[in-house]
Structures are given as C-alpha cells and as structure tokens.
Design a protein around this motif. Sequence first.
Motif, PDB file in Angstrom:
ATOM      1  N   GLY A  95      45.047 -21.752  34.195  1.00 29.23           N
ATOM      2  CA  GLY A  95      45.097 -21.578  35.643  1.00 29.23           C
ATOM      3  C   GLY A  95      46.005 -22.558  36.352  1.00 29.23           C
ATOM      4  O   GLY A  95      46.223 -22.449  37.558  1.00 29.23           O
ATOM      5  N   VAL A  96      46.566 -23.509  35.586  1.00 26.84           N
ATOM      6  CA  VAL A  96      47.449 -24.498  36.202  1.00 26.84           C
ATOM      7  C   VAL A  96      48.829 -23.912  36.488  1.00 26.84           C
ATOM      8  O   VAL A  96      49.613 -24.490  37.229  1.00 26.84           O
ATOM      9  N   LEU A 205      50.916 -30.569  32.961  1.00 33.03           N
ATOM     10  CA  LEU A 205      50.770 -29.962  34.281  1.00 33.03           C
ATOM     11  C   LEU A 205      49.345 -30.149  34.781  1.00 33.03           C
ATOM     12  O   LEU A 205      48.386 -29.914  34.047  1.00 33.03           O
ATOM     13  N   LYS A 206      49.225 -30.585  36.034  1.00 27.76           N
ATOM     14  CA  LYS A 206      47.917 -30.737  36.667  1.00 27.76           C
ATOM     15  C   LYS A 206      47.960 -30.038  38.025  1.00 27.76           C
ATOM     16  O   LYS A 206      49.044 -29.755  38.555  1.00 27.76           O
ATOM     17  N   ILE A 207      46.792 -29.742  38.563  1.00 25.27           N
ATOM     18  CA  ILE A 207      46.727 -29.193  39.916  1.00 25.27           C
ATOM     19  C   ILE A 207      45.838 -30.078  40.773  1.00 25.27           C
ATOM     20  O   ILE A 207      44.855 -30.644  40.300  1.00 25.27           O
ATOM     21  N   ILE A 230      52.284 -32.485  39.178  1.00 26.71           N
ATOM     22  CA  ILE A 230      51.238 -31.879  39.999  1.00 26.71           C
ATOM     23  C   ILE A 230      51.791 -30.544  40.470  1.00 26.71           C
ATOM     24  O   ILE A 230      52.664 -30.488  41.341  1.00 26.71           O
ATOM     25  N   HIS A 231      51.310 -29.480  39.861  1.00 28.04           N
ATOM     26  CA  HIS A 231      51.871 -28.149  40.108  1.00 28.04           C
ATOM     27  C   HIS A 231      51.186 -27.462  41.300  1.00 28.04           C
ATOM     28  O   HIS A 231      50.160 -27.916  41.787  1.00 28.04           O
ATOM     29  N   LYS A 232      51.796 -26.387  41.738  1.00 27.97           N
ATOM     30  CA  LYS A 232      51.311 -25.587  42.869  1.00 27.97           C
ATOM     31  C   LYS A 232      51.262 -26.426  44.150  1.00 27.97           C
ATOM     32  O   LYS A 232      50.356 -26.283  44.978  1.00 27.97           O
ATOM     33  N   GLU A 239      49.623 -31.657  50.758  1.00 28.61           N
ATOM     34  CA  GLU A 239      49.028 -32.969  50.991  1.00 28.61           C
ATOM     35  C   GLU A 239      48.126 -33.398  49.844  1.00 28.61           C
ATOM     36  O   GLU A 239      48.123 -34.555  49.420  1.00 28.61           O
ATOM     37  N   ASN A 240      47.330 -32.440  49.328  1.00 25.25           N
ATOM     38  CA  ASN A 240      46.457 -32.732  48.177  1.00 25.25           C
ATOM     39  C   ASN A 240      47.287 -33.142  46.966  1.00 25.25           C
ATOM     40  O   ASN A 240      46.887 -34.021  46.192  1.00 25.25           O
TER      41      ASN A 240
END
Length: 355
Positions: A95-96, A205-207, A230-232, A239-240
């Motif tokens: 899902g990342v 990859l992290k979200i 930090i993807h997406k 901001e997140n």
Amino acid sequence: MKAKESALQEKKGVSQPKATNKTSAERIKLNRAKNYSVEEYVSKILKGNVTFLSKAITLVESTNNKHQQKANEILEQCLPYANKSVRIGITGVPGVGKSTFIEAFGTYLTAQKNKVAVLAVDPSSTIYKGSILGDKTRMEALVNDKNAFIRPSPSGSSLGGVAKKTRETIILCEAAGFDTIIIETVGVGQSETVVNSMVDFFLLLKIAGAGDELQGIKRGIIEMADAIVIHKADGENIENAKIAKNAFQKALQLYPTKKSNWKPKVTVASALYNSGILEIHHMINEYLKITKENNYFNEKRNEQNKYWLLATIEQALKDNFYNRANIKKALSEEIIRLEKGKTTPFNAAKRILES
C-alpha cells in the motif's frame, strides 16, 4: 410466390484478419520450439532480444534438471557481459505505492536513455502456492516502453521476499543490455533484508500518517536502507510527509557511520505528480560516486558473491537431505509419533539426523 429461404442456408462469413504482428508471431514460434541451443539463447540475449531473455529466465526458474543444466550453461556464457548495471532494491509495506513509484522512476530513467529491467516479486500463496503476477497491469506505461522490461516472478517459499532465482535473472538482464536493474520486494520484514545482498542501493519507501514514524529508531531494515523516501507526499499529506521526514532524519542520527561512508538520506516524493523523482536519481548517483571512489562498491559486490556461494551450498545440502528415501521415510514416521504425542520435535529431529 417466392420460395421460402432455408434456415440452413449458408451465408457469406466474416473475412478473417491478416496474420498477427511480427513480434507476436515470433513469440508464438519461440513458445512452440523447445530445443534452441545454448549458443542461440546467448546470441539473442546479447542482442537484447527480450523474447529469448524471458525464455531464458523461465529456464532459470524451472525445477526441471535438464532446464537447470541448460540455464547454467547460458548463465556461464552471459557472465562476461554482466555486472555493468546499477542494481536498486526497493521495498516497503503493502500500500506504500511501490509499483506506482517504480513506474514513475523507471519512465524517468528511460527518458534519460537508460534501459531499465524491473524484477517484481509477487507473493505466493502459502496455501495454494499460486501468484497473481499483476505488476504488469500496475505498470502499464512502463510495459509499453521499448527501453523497459518487466518480469514478475512468484516469491514461492524463498527467504527474503525475493524470487529464488532473482540473482541469476539479474545476470541475464545485464547481458541483454539493461543498465539499471530494479528489484521490487514483497513487503517489509526481517527476512526481507536479504534483498540487500543482491543490490548496490537499497531504497525504503514509507508513508506518512501510518503511525510508524518512530519505528525508525529500531534496528532492522531501516538500518540497511541507503535512503528513505516518504512517498505519497501530495495533497493534504504534504505536511505529514515533512513531519515524517524530520522524524526519520533524527532517528538515522542514532546509527553509526556506515562502512561505505555514505550517510543515509531522507526525502519526500509523489509518483502521482512526479515530484522528488529527479532528486532521488541525483541521490543514487551521488552514492555511486562516493562508493566507487572509496572502492566500497566493488567490495560489497564481492561480499555478495561469497554470500550467494554459501547460500547455494546450503540450499543444495538441504535439498539433498530431504530428497533421500530413508529421510523421507524417517520423517513420515516421526511426524506420526509427534501427532500421537509419543515424542518431541527435538528428539524426533535428533533421530532423523542420526539416521
């Protein structure tokens, strides 16, 4: 009165289309032929023929002894033309957006005149042993790119979430002229770290907003990552993503300096809007420049070769052990004793090993 037409009357049929296109015809012809020589395989692969490349990979993945022997001969002859690519491992939780990111990154690379091979590993069902192999449907643009090659493979029971024969497949792709090899792993876990033993650069990859920003302080897969993306990072999540980036940057400061003298970096990206892709490419090039200058690049590849030598020996010993008739019989008997509560797993194992 006009005679009534018979219901059985023959009518003019629809004209048949012309023969299939040349590429499809060649693929069909190749699939029907079973006895291409090793020399023919190697010659076609070195010319960049992806049809023969795919067939050779199928031989590599086969468990048939004759296929394995032929595959080994092809690999030996292709080896002098390999080892000229950059190998990039990409992993992250389901899902990342791994496939979306790889397509955006791969398309960017092909636009820069690179030839990209994506070895995407699909999870195999532990119950039914099958795989969906749907990465090609998720990378539609890259599939149609003449400078890209996507090969989905089932992970099977392979440790590390990468297909058992991925290491050999890399060699074939390099011999076929692909200068960038991207390996997409199944997901994230301790066993997934084996991907680090076959790539030059390891990208995690992290979200943001997944509640695991502080997991960066724990040792494991993050410790092995050469970069965290930090993807997406788009829309309301920008901001997140920035907050998550800062959290991981602070966490990475707790780790000692790597042998490569490379300090892992954290960045943000959005494959949906192609943002951050250029920066990631520059980051990888910077890493390659540093590690080739201090010779870590070659040292790491030598260590990887040693690792796979030992891993192959261990696998061969394991296969040889379980394929012995006396072991199969003893194992079956001990399992029955276990089910009846007449022994423990440890005592059963001891008796089987002694036999």
